[in-house]
Design an enzyme around this catalytic site. Structure first.
Site, PDB file in Angstrom:
ATOM      1  N   VAL B 104      82.463  25.235  87.463  1.00 57.61           N
ATOM      2  CA  VAL B 104      83.449  24.992  87.844  1.00 57.61           C
ATOM      3  C   VAL B 104      84.927  26.024  87.943  1.00 57.61           C
ATOM      4  O   VAL B 104      84.633  26.681  87.592  1.00 57.61           O
ATOM      5  CB  VAL B 104      83.803  23.757  86.983  1.00 57.61           C
ATOM      6  CG1 VAL B 104      84.733  22.656  86.836  1.00 57.61           C
ATOM      7  CG2 VAL B 104      82.646  23.025  85.975  1.00 57.61           C
ATOM      8  N   CYS B 105      85.423  25.500  88.820  1.00 58.74           N
ATOM      9  CA  CYS B 105      86.671  26.000  89.670  1.00 58.74           C
ATOM     10  C   CYS B 105      86.658  27.413  89.977  1.00 58.74           C
ATOM     11  O   CYS B 105      85.265  28.590  90.092  1.00 58.74           O
ATOM     12  CB  CYS B 105      87.437  25.840  88.352  1.00 58.74           C
ATOM     13  SG  CYS B 105      89.620  25.859  88.286  1.00 58.74           S
ATOM     14  N   THR B 106      87.146  28.242  88.939  1.00 55.34           N
ATOM     15  CA  THR B 106      87.431  29.729  89.112  1.00 55.34           C
ATOM     16  C   THR B 106      85.318  30.139  88.165  1.00 55.34           C
ATOM     17  O   THR B 106      85.603  31.359  87.460  1.00 55.34           O
ATOM     18  CB  THR B 106      88.106  30.559  87.810  1.00 55.34           C
ATOM     19  OG1 THR B 106      88.720  29.984  86.638  1.00 55.34           O
ATOM     20  CG2 THR B 106      89.814  30.453  89.354  1.00 55.34           C
ATOM     21  N   GLY B 107      84.950  29.493  87.477  1.00 55.48           N
ATOM     22  CA  GLY B 107      83.812  29.922  87.009  1.00 55.48           C
ATOM     23  C   GLY B 107      83.274  30.913  87.978  1.00 55.48           C
ATOM     24  O   GLY B 107      82.486  31.332  87.352  1.00 55.48           O
ATOM     25  N   ALA B 154      84.731  22.762  93.581  1.00 52.23           N
ATOM     26  CA  ALA B 154      85.911  23.351  93.558  1.00 52.23           C
ATOM     27  C   ALA B 154      86.646  23.416  92.304  1.00 52.23           C
ATOM     28  O   ALA B 154      86.320  23.673  91.344  1.00 52.23           O
ATOM     29  CB  ALA B 154      86.119  22.684  94.474  1.00 52.23           C
TER      30      ALA B 154
END
Lengths: 229, 229
Positions: B104-107, B154
């Site tokens: 998720v996200c910057t993961g 995103a």
């Protein structure tokens, strides 16, 4: 600093807490007039509805004058919370001076149990609308509903939408839009919206009615209101 | 029971974790073949990006063969996590046999730092697309992107959409729709969508580049890739 207090209790639905908490925490990074705080009865670790615990930052007695209060919901454990005198008394007390008193999902049943939604327009999880009405509120089927200082939201994920609205009230629309951008909140449910025509919105009523009878036997005023459902 | 492991590390963004965790936990109530588990390096309490801690249910060594792995993102602390050898080695190890490896996200930057996204289509928070590309992935601007077993999403809230998609892959569309109904996920952002035309998607690149230089000085292979940004 003005406190935005998230009230946690055993068994709550994690996303009911985390959605608005993330939104309002993001607002606080942009407006240092406010700060979020997570409060439980004694400040100790609290089980949630997924296999982890949440360790709040404070206890009720640390945060006696929050500017905003947010109460998350849940399933059966939320009914238990409706009978927790310490929690109910805290909500009654802090709601007197709070600018906004908010709930997510069945969190509105806790506000109703505290007598805070009598005669007010409010909403809740789709499956609990009859319970909310029996407890004295006027149910409105909307994503979130504001009646003066009381802002209630629909089930679980609706807390995110409600919180963005709340950001616009506490600050302005531009800040709310910046928070939305930071969280990249441009939802795209993979299978579109909910097919409401095929949902029996009454099917959970007996379950919640029976949990109220079971857990709140020492609150005959509440049990009396729902037993005819 | 097949484990769906959520990997937590200090400073992660709470909603990156809580969104997909709620969705997948709700799936597990409907399909007991799967169970969610929250894992950290040592199983101890972990700070998140809001003033509370999360106590996971397990440590890495308790969950060595998860069927699904989900890595949440965050801001600067996620860059630190990219340099955490124990975390990176865990992800490398469990991704070999996992059915799905998700972020998720910057993961996705953590997955990229583990070398898992080389040459793969992937996505991340809008502000980190150049960093993701520099780390070897092919950025795609979509809500979520699947490339074989790797499903990246995103920014922050996109984890909910990705997780509903994942539910449909692990079970079926009907189950995903039931989960969506339970969470009343019919989003209504109060101010509509994001005005992308006015967003400078490059403005966060220097910040993340500099954090990589600062925190990952002992990982010259990673620093070399981003220093020209």
């Amino acid at each position: 600093m003005k406190h935005i207090a998230f009230v946690v209790y055993p068994g709550l639905t994690l996303l009911d807490l985390a959605g608005p908490l993330q939104v309002l925490s993001s607002m606080c990074e942009r407006n240092r007039e406010y700060g979020v705080v997570i409060v439980s009865k004694d400040g100790g670790a609290v089980d949630v509805d997924v296999p982890m615990k949440v360790v709040p930052g404070a206890s009720f007695k640390n945060v006696l004058e929050p500017a905003v209060v947010v109460v998350p919901g849940g399933e059966a454990p939320t009914v238990k919370a409706m009978g927790d005198d310490e929690l109910i008394n805290y909500l009654k007390q802090v709601s007197v001076n709070a600018e906004y008193v908010c709930s997510v999902c069945t969190g509105s049943l806790i506000l109703a149990a505290a007598g805070l939604l009598n005669g007010r327009q409010a909403t809740t999880h789709w499956g609990c609308y009859k319970i909310l009405e029996a407890l004295g509120a006027k149910y409105v089927k909307r994503r979130w509903v504001q009646d003066e200082k009381f802002i209630t939201s629909a089930g679980v994920s609706a807390g995110i939408d409600m919180a963005l609205y709340l950001v616009s009230k506490l600050t302005d629309e531009s800040t709310a839009r910046n928070v939305q951008l930071g969280l990249e909140y441009e939802p795209e449910p993979p299978f579109g919206g909910i097919a409401w025509a095929s949902v029996n919105r009454d099917r959970l009523t007996p379950y919640f009615r029976d949990r109220i009878k079971e857990y709140l036997a020492d609150k005959p005023d509440i049990v009396d209101r729902v037993k005819g459902l």
